[in-house]
Motif scaffolding. Structure first.
Motif, short mmCIF file in Angstrom:
data_model
loop_
_atom_site.label_atom_id
_atom_site.label_comp_id
_atom_site.label_asym_id
_atom_site.label_seq_id
_atom_site.Cartn_x
_atom_site.Cartn_y
_atom_site.Cartn_z
N PRO A 233 3.51 2.14 -5.01
CA PRO A 233 3.29 1.31 -5.50
C PRO A 233 3.87 -0.41 -4.06
CG PRO A 233 4.65 0.66 -6.90
CD PRO A 233 4.98 2.12 -6.06
N VAL A 234 2.22 -0.73 -3.82
CA VAL A 234 2.38 -1.73 -2.83
C VAL A 234 2.60 -2.90 -3.12
CG1 VAL A 234 2.77 -2.51 -0.90
CG2 VAL A 234 2.19 -0.36 -1.07
N SER A 235 3.36 -4.14 -3.61
CA SER A 235 3.30 -5.56 -3.48
C SER A 235 2.79 -6.35 -2.57
CB SER A 235 4.41 -6.57 -4.12
OG SER A 235 5.61 -6.45 -3.18
N GLU A 236 2.45 -7.34 -3.22
CA GLU A 236 1.54 -8.29 -2.19
C GLU A 236 2.25 -9.15 -0.86
OE1 GLU A 236 -2.49 -11.74 -3.38
OE2 GLU A 236 -0.63 -10.99 -4.76
N PRO A 237 3.41 -9.21 -1.90
CA PRO A 237 3.75 -10.09 -0.56
C PRO A 237 4.18 -8.76 1.00
CG PRO A 237 5.34 -11.12 -2.26
CD PRO A 237 4.23 -9.48 -3.50
N ARG B 178 -6.31 2.50 6.38
CA ARG B 178 -6.73 3.82 5.72
C ARG B 178 -5.93 3.97 4.71
NH1 ARG B 178 -7.73 5.35 10.77
NH2 ARG B 178 -6.40 6.86 11.62
N CYS B 179 -4.61 3.81 4.98
CA CYS B 179 -3.61 4.62 4.07
C CYS B 179 -3.68 3.78 2.55
CB CYS B 179 -2.41 4.70 4.99
SG CYS B 179 -2.49 5.54 6.03
N ALA C 151 1.74 -8.07 -9.23
CA ALA C 151 1.17 -8.89 -8.28
C ALA C 151 2.01 -7.42 -7.31
CB ALA C 151 1.70 -10.04 -8.45
N THR C 152 3.03 -6.93 -8.63
CA THR C 152 3.92 -5.83 -7.98
C THR C 152 3.14 -4.15 -7.66
OG1 THR C 152 4.56 -5.24 -10.47
CG2 THR C 152 5.64 -6.61 -9.74
N GLU C 153 2.58 -4.47 -8.20
CA GLU C 153 1.54 -2.74 -7.49
C GLU C 153 -0.11 -3.19 -7.06
OE1 GLU C 153 1.15 -0.76 -11.65
OE2 GLU C 153 3.00 0.33 -11.10
N HIS C 154 0.24 -4.27 -6.08
CA HIS C 154 -1.04 -4.77 -5.52
C HIS C 154 -2.25 -3.92 -4.94
CE1 HIS C 154 -3.96 -7.81 -3.38
NE2 HIS C 154 -3.49 -6.79 -2.72
N ALA C 155 -1.73 -2.71 -4.79
CA ALA C 155 -1.97 -1.38 -4.30
C ALA C 155 -1.21 -0.55 -3.84
CB ALA C 155 -2.43 -1.85 -2.87
N THR D 208 12.78 -3.86 7.13
CA THR D 208 11.87 -4.68 6.25
C THR D 208 10.38 -4.58 5.29
OG1 THR D 208 11.00 -6.01 8.18
CG2 THR D 208 13.58 -6.33 7.34
N VAL D 209 9.35 -4.01 6.78
CA VAL D 209 8.18 -3.52 6.15
C VAL D 209 7.79 -3.14 4.91
CG1 VAL D 209 7.43 -4.23 8.26
CG2 VAL D 209 8.22 -1.93 7.75
N LEU D 210 8.86 -1.69 4.94
CA LEU D 210 8.48 -0.58 3.82
C LEU D 210 8.92 -1.29 2.23
CD1 LEU D 210 12.14 1.21 4.27
CD2 LEU D 210 9.02 2.39 5.22
N PRO D 211 8.06 -1.08 1.67
CA PRO D 211 7.40 -1.21 0.00
C PRO D 211 9.23 -0.89 -0.14
CG PRO D 211 6.07 0.00 0.71
CD PRO D 211 6.59 -0.17 2.28
N ASP D 212 8.70 -1.45 -1.82
CA ASP D 212 10.37 -1.29 -2.49
C ASP D 212 11.11 -0.17 -2.62
OD1 ASP D 212 10.79 -4.13 -2.16
OD2 ASP D 212 10.18 -4.97 -4.32
#
Length: 433
Positions: free
Chosen positions: A32-36, A57-58, A67-71, A99-103
């Motif tokens: 999962p990718v959060s909104e921030p 595309r990814c 918000a924690t699973e925005h995408a 810093t750009v990695l998802p949690d």
């Protein structure tokens, strides 16, 4: 409760081995990718039209998601992350840093839980190196008070928080109950199967008043309920009670064919889901080694006899080593999985018994273990061969089965509400396996 951070000893030893690892973190996981985080990722690649287009595309938006699973990162058909480069490393991390990695990417394979004010760090066996460290060292699952470093908890703000809220008795007493479960699991003078039966009986003793949503601990009933809780826990500290459970359980003789059928169907279902060649190869080998082609009743009974014979042979050759794998796994389960995630303690114990049964079947069917079971006595290098098979088995099951939605749904369907004598019976059935 002490507020000093606790790490399981295997996590104090963990260091990522990167390109030397036999697997990659970046496959078989739901990311999962959060909104921030999505905003940071877009900003990082904004200077390159090609990179920006590839990133978009990814990513698959999650309409109406939290918000924690925005995408989500959309995995490739082979299950690998589309951001991996030719060296199986993250291209996004290489160019733009952590810093750009998802949690989940930044913290894997760490599992961080905050109980009240105290942080606990365990790991997931979905990582081969964590599986090695957890299974192969006798002291691996000892909790160690350890000052936290950035390598232990890269993003402390992502830790799951379990508040010490006295109004939620299920969560408030969870640590006390877990301590009782761990004491029982550490009674290694008994076989693990008997200890699982003991856990089941303990859970059944608490079943009537300690469960998710219980109202028994409220108002005037609270003091009496807490006394009752402590009474049950103390009863199962008694050697006489544990010995009686062990004796009664050891006398049970239950058919294993239905369990073989269930576990083989789990392996087939996960293969069909396209879980990658390493897992599919192992699952195919296990089914073939146990003669599980069609799943007919006669075939299942024959597979059960093969399994039972090989397990006895494996214990005779390498009993102490094999028992260590499963003893460490059971303790790891109690630390890694908060019991409040289950509807009740019986359901929690059932989940453990189900996983132990699946792992035992898969390990016995592993092609290296099948070869070892042809030996009449241990040979040079046989323990090393067994260790490799165990690490591969536990790691692949953890990564491709244990957290899969269909497997979790299966466990929930088997146990139902997770309470009562019927659930205790199911715990005993899978414990005998």
């Amino acid at each position: 409760m002490s507020t000093e951070p606790l790490l399981l000893r295997y996590m104090t030893r963990f260091r990522c081995i990167a390109e030397r690892c036999e697997d990659t973190c970046c496959t078989g996981l739901r990311v999962p990718v959060s909104e921030p985080q999505w905003a940071r990722m877009r900003a990082a690649v904004a200077g390159s039209a090609e990179e920006s287009e590839r990133l978009h595309r990814c990513i698959t938006p999650n309409p109406g998601g939290a918000a924690t699973e925005h995408a989500f990162i959309e995995m490739r058909p082979d299950g690998h992350c589309p951001l991996l480069d030719t060296e199986r490393l993250c291209s996004l991390q290489r160019r733009h840093g952590d810093t750009v990695l998802p949690d989940i990417c930044a913290t894997f394979p760490r599992v961080v839980t905050r109980w009240g004010e105290r942080v606990e760090v365990s790991g997931t066996l979905a990582c081969p190196e964590v599986a090695r460290l957890c299974l192969l060292e006798e002291d691996a699952v000892e909790p160690v008070p350890t000052p936290l470093a950035a390598s232990h908890v890269p993003r402390p703000e992502t830790a799951r928080h379990i508040p010490a809220d006295a109004e939620d008795a299920w969560a408030f007493h969870a640590e006390t109950v877990r301590e009782a479960l761990l004491r029982m699991l550490h009674r290694r003078e008994y076989p693990l199967a008997s200890r699982l039966a003991m856990l089941g009986h303990l859970a059944h003793g608490l079943d009537g008043f300690y469960f998710r949503g219980t109202e028994t601990f409220r108002g005037e009933d609270r003091e009496a309920a807490e006394a009752r809780l402590n009474e049950v826990l103390q009863r199962f500290d008694s050697p006489d009670v544990l010995e009686a459970v062990h004796r009664d359980f050891s006398g049970l003789a239950l058919p294993g064919g239905p369990c073989v059928g269930l576990f083989s169907s789990v392996l087939r279902a996960r293969m069909a889901a396209g879980r990658g060649e390493r897992f599919s190869s192992l699952a195919r080998s296990v089914l073939e080694a146990l003669g599980l082609q069609e799943g007919t009743p006669g075939e299942l009974d024959a597979a059960w006899r093969t399994y039972a014979e090989r397990w006895r042979h494996l214990e005779a050759l390498h009993g102490a080593r094999v028992h260590q794998y499963f003893d460490n796994y059971a303790a790891h389960f109690a630390w890694r999985n908060p019991l409040i995630d289950a509807p009740g303690l019986l359901a929690y114990v059932f989940r453990l018994a189900l996983r132990v049964g699946l792992l035992r079947l898969t390990l016995v069917g592993h092609p290296r273990v099948a070869e070892l079971c042809q030996e009449s006595s241990p040979t040079a290098g046989s323990q090393e061969q067994l260790d490799r098979a165990a690490v591969e088995t536990f790691q692949l099951v953890a990564k491709h089965v244990e957290q899969a939605p269909d497997f979790l749904a299966l466990a929930e369907g088997l146990v139902g509400p997770g309470r009562g004598a019927d659930t205790l019976g199911k715990v005993l059935i899978f414990a005998t396996f």
